[in-house]
Scaffold this active site. Structure first.
Site, mmCIF file in Angstrom:
data_model
loop_
_atom_site.group_PDB
_atom_site.id
_atom_site.type_symbol
_atom_site.label_atom_id
_atom_site.label_comp_id
_atom_site.label_asym_id
_atom_site.label_seq_id
_atom_site.Cartn_x
_atom_site.Cartn_y
_atom_site.Cartn_z
ATOM 1 N N LYS A 1 0.456 3.693 -2.601
ATOM 2 C CA LYS A 1 -0.347 4.771 -3.209
ATOM 3 C C LYS A 1 0.471 5.634 -4.177
ATOM 4 O O LYS A 1 0.551 6.849 -4.037
ATOM 5 C CB LYS A 1 -0.959 5.660 -2.111
ATOM 6 C CG LYS A 1 -1.846 4.933 -1.125
ATOM 7 C CD LYS A 1 -2.425 5.921 -0.097
ATOM 8 C CE LYS A 1 -3.301 5.231 0.918
ATOM 9 N NZ LYS A 1 -2.498 4.431 1.898
ATOM 10 N N ASP B 1 0.837 -1.199 0.000
ATOM 11 C CA ASP B 1 0.000 0.000 0.000
ATOM 12 C C ASP B 1 0.877 1.257 0.000
ATOM 13 O O ASP B 1 1.064 1.909 1.014
ATOM 14 C CB ASP B 1 -0.897 -0.037 1.245
ATOM 15 C CG ASP B 1 -1.773 1.200 1.385
ATOM 16 O OD1 ASP B 1 -2.102 1.825 0.360
ATOM 17 O OD2 ASP B 1 -2.125 1.543 2.541
#
Length: 239
Positions: free
Chosen positions: A66, A64
């Site tokens: 992003k 994660d």
């Protein structure tokens, strides 16, 4: 180890400051009941070696990070993440269609390609904070707008609040992944999440995967809490 028939809906957010803490935490957990999310803090502290160590223990990893940059940079970052063998990676939908398409194209043709999803609106944000960033739409409208853009860009799904899952299921279909943070079992503290939903309600509303952090990671008996939530979700799926 996970089998081809195992698809854990729970993703535990490993919000730990170092590899030793994370690896100690996962020892009693069953990979058949959960996947693991490695975010900014832990990845910066521990690097790819931690991801490899978690996968060696049988866990699938959602990396994660992003990604949000120019298309070429994001494409290169996605290729590097895929080389780690992770199950899922993400980008920010706010980077636009060209960026998301570049990310998708960077993964095409790879063996065991990771799932690629995009963040719509962070679950820590509300309408007032979006407005302060110059975005005129409210949270729900902005999330639906970015989710449509994500699907049009050919990605596998989105990160969104479970409160938006039902609308996104209607807009984009059940197969489009809806990975939902801000999940709190009944009685848990909200923490810094503003748009929270219980695990069972999230699943009923169309969430495909549930990101749960502190209610499990800070529990006295994380394995028992995980098993209880898994049982709750199993009851919903069997109903």
């Amino acid at each position: 180890m996970l089998t081809e028939n195992t698809d854990p809906r729970i993703i535990i957010a490993l919000d730990f400051p170092d590899a030793d803490s994370a690896l100690s935490f996962v020892k009693p957990l069953d990979p058949a009941l959960c996947r693991l999310k490695v975010g900014f803090e832990l990845f910066v502290a521990a690097g790819p070696a931690l991801v490899e160590a978690l996968q060696a223990r049988g866990f699938q990893v959602f990396l994660d990070l992003k990604f949000h940059d120019i298309p070429n940079t994001v494409a290169s970052a996605c290729r590097a993440a895929a080389a780690l063998g992770v199950w899922m990676i993400n980008v920010h939908a706010g980077g636009g269609q060209r960026m998301m398409e570049a990310a998708r194209e960077a993964l095409e043709g790879g063996v065991d390609r990771p799932l690629l999803i995009a963040v719509t609106v962070l679950t820590s944000m509300d309408d007032a904070e979006l407005g302060a960033c110059g975005i005129g739409r409210g949270v729900d409208a902005q999330a639906r707008f970015l989710a449509r853009l994500t699907q049009e860009s050919g990605l596998d799904g989105v990160v969104c609040s479970a409160r938006e899952a039902a609308a996104l299921r209607e807009d984009l279909g059940a197969a489009f992944l809806k990975v939902t943070p801000g999940i709190r079992p009944r009685g848990s503290e909200a923490g810094d999440q503003k748009r929270i939903v219980t695990p069972a309600d999230a699943l009923r509303d169309g969430a495909t995967h549930l990101v749960i952090g502190r209610p499990i990671t800070r529990a006295q008996d994380p394995a028992t809490v995980l098993a209880d939530i898994h049982g709750e979700l199993a009851a919903v799926m069997e109903a």
